[in-house]
Design a protein around this motif. Structure first.
Motif, mmCIF file in Angstrom:
data_model
loop_
_atom_site.group_PDB
_atom_site.id
_atom_site.type_symbol
_atom_site.label_atom_id
_atom_site.label_comp_id
_atom_site.label_asym_id
_atom_site.label_seq_id
_atom_site.Cartn_x
_atom_site.Cartn_y
_atom_site.Cartn_z
ATOM 1 N N ARG A 1 64.776 55.706 13.065
ATOM 2 C CA ARG A 1 63.386 55.617 12.512
ATOM 3 C C ARG A 1 63.569 56.046 10.976
ATOM 4 O O ARG A 1 62.665 55.526 10.246
ATOM 5 C CB ARG A 1 62.474 56.551 13.225
ATOM 6 N N SER B 1 67.978 60.091 13.702
ATOM 7 C CA SER B 1 67.066 59.143 14.048
ATOM 8 C C SER B 1 67.200 57.891 13.151
ATOM 9 O O SER B 1 67.273 57.808 11.868
ATOM 10 C CB SER B 1 65.596 59.752 14.002
ATOM 11 N N SER C 1 64.469 53.291 20.777
ATOM 12 C CA SER C 1 65.278 52.390 20.184
ATOM 13 C C SER C 1 66.681 52.065 20.803
ATOM 14 O O SER C 1 67.492 51.102 20.490
ATOM 15 C CB SER C 1 65.545 53.227 18.837
ATOM 16 N N ASP D 1 64.487 59.475 18.340
ATOM 17 C CA ASP D 1 63.658 58.849 17.507
ATOM 18 C C ASP D 1 62.393 59.677 17.005
ATOM 19 O O ASP D 1 61.457 58.940 16.191
ATOM 20 C CB ASP D 1 63.040 57.607 18.071
#
Length: 477
Positions: free
Chosen positions: A156, A154, A259, A147
């Motif tokens: 994100r 990632s 996550s 993340d």
């Protein structure tokens, strides 16, 4: 960025972490970017340069070729034998990624004999997801820098980016986190496959399925389209779900700081890789699913390989450590829920009031009731008292400890909790609460515990207003 930041970065860079920059084993011509020059990803995407941001080679194999396969499928009837072979080859090439690239080479969660390594490297090539060395290096970076900007895929950066965007868009090699792959460089199977990867892909991904279906039952075109191109597409999309869906859908029973999540749907799509929250907490465990009823065919296959002597040294985290992680996460969720609730003003923040002042305030119109030395304002509650107005009114300005704790009615845990939200003061005069406050200050005989946010945990039956009833015993003879 000031000199302090630069100094901190220099100090971090000076600490050896056992990793080195990724060095290709194939021809240096393939690494055309000069790390000393700005990378295309350092520039914003515009109408004039957008095509420079696209990794066209990956785009061709991941998007364009499957589209060509779909067009070819329109003109190619699907035979039953070809469909069965395509599924079996899909399953084996999927295992090449999940059991081979992932659990064997990325995490060394078990050891494999040479024949099994060769088979897994061949099947991994059939999935067309890069060499085992390249794939494992990126996956180790993903675990080490989950993340963050150094995470190659990632979530994100967006669900679509983590699924396929990181493959079709160029990545800055300077931003991908470094990892140790010295063990992979010492593995002759990994090194050979890496150096001969293109040949492995052509043979295992396209030639083999075409030959099997063609020589087997005369379906040359079906073997190429269904057993080759479309099977590759399905395997790739299923694997990409580990990077995207497994970081977006499901629960986090072991840790929610990052996550990764657990969900049966992701497990069904990815041959058992869907219990991703567990995997990120215990990456060296050869299992993804630890319950017998959870879907993890990769785990079952590795276990079967062990029974027939192809795999050994299967690693499992101790159940005690797994349960500790589960309990800690449950406690964290409880603490978060507890913090949202009104537990009343903490006792050490209440004013200390003399008995005379307490009685005087009660006579001046405030419905004050004292229970175990804590003063409560029940003015707004009198009309809602389940026992009626008369009973609660009779306790105003008095010590209602005995009344509240069984003298008239032995109130429930819920009643004690509700009463705590009405605290307004503590009686002076050596009452239980004042003694408790003094013990708290002196750290003597403190029996309470705090949650992770530092708030006192009030368990059922633990309210200070509750008096423990004496145990009934036989009368004296």
């Amino acid at each position: 960025m000031g000199p302090t930041t630069n100094m901190a970065e220099a100090n971090v860079a000076s600490v050896p972490d056992g990793t080195k920059d990724y060095a290709p084993l194939r021809s240096a011509k393939q690494d055309r970017h000069d790390l000393r020059k700005p990378h295309i990803t350092d520039l914003p995407i515009t109408r004039s340069n957008w095509y420079k941001h696209v990794n066209w080679l990956n785009t061709y194999f991941i998007i364009i070729v499957p589209l060509m396969g779909m067009v070819g499928a329109y003109f190619t009837p699907l035979q039953l034998k070809t469909a069965i072979f395509a599924f079996l080859y899909y399953f084996n090439s999927g295992l090449g990624i999940t059991a081979g690239y992932h659990r064997l080479w990325s995490h060394t969660s078990y050891k494999a004999t040479l024949p099994l390594k060769i088979w897994l490297a061949a099947m991994g090539s059939a999935a067309v997801e890069g060499s085992a060395r390249w794939w494992s290096r990126g996956h180790r970076a993903h675990h080490r820098y989950t993340d963050t900007e150094k995470d190659p895929y990632s979530v994100r950066k967006g669900l679509l980016y983590s699924h396929i965007g990181w493959m079709v868009m160029k990545q800055n090699p300077k931003r991908v986190g470094r990892t140790d792959i010295s063990d992979l460089n010492d593995d002759p199977v990994v090194v050979w496959q890496h150096k001969n990867y293109l040949k492995c892909v052509i043979i295992m991904a396209l030639v083999v399925p075409t030959l099997v279906c063609g020589l087997g039952w005369g379906d040359w075109r079906g073997g190429f389209v269904y057993g080759g191109i479309l099977r590759i597409f399905v395997v790739q999309q299923a694997t990409f779900c580990v990077n995207s869906l497994a970081h977006w859908l499901g629960e986090q029973p072991f840790d929610d700081r990052n996550s990764p999540r657990d969900h049966v749907v992701t497990a069904l799509v990815t041959l058992g890789e869907g219990y991703h929250n567990f995997h990120h907490e215990f990456p060296s465990d050869y299992r993804n699913a630890i319950q017998w009823w959870q879907y993890d065919p990769t785990k079952w296959t590795i276990w079967l390989w062990k029974q027939i002597g192809l795999a050994y040294d299967l690693k499992e985290f101790r159940q005690n450590e797994i349960e500790k992680g589960r309990v800690q996460q449950l406690q964290k969720k409880l603490d978060q829920k507890r913090a949202q609730l009104d537990w009343g003003t903490p006792l050490d923040q209440l004013p200390v009031v003399s008995w005379d002042d307490y009685v005087a305030e009660a006579k001046n119109g405030r419905a004050l009731v004292a229970v175990t030395g804590v003063i409560h304002d029940v003015t707004d509650f009198i009309k809602d008292h389940p026992g009626g107005k008369a009973l609660i009114s009779s306790a105003i300005g008095k010590d209602a400890t005995a009344i509240f704790n069984g003298g008239v009615y032995l109130h429930s845990n819920a009643a004690h909790n509700l009463l705590s939200t009405m605290r307004v003061g503590v009686l002076r005069g050596g009452c239980e609460v004042e003694i408790w406050k003094r013990a708290q200050m002196e750290k003597k005989d403190v029996t309470y515990v705090n949650d992770s946010a530092g708030q006192r945990i009030i368990r059922a039956g633990d309210q200070v207003t509750r008096i423990v009833q004496p145990i009934a015993s036989a009368d004296a003879a």
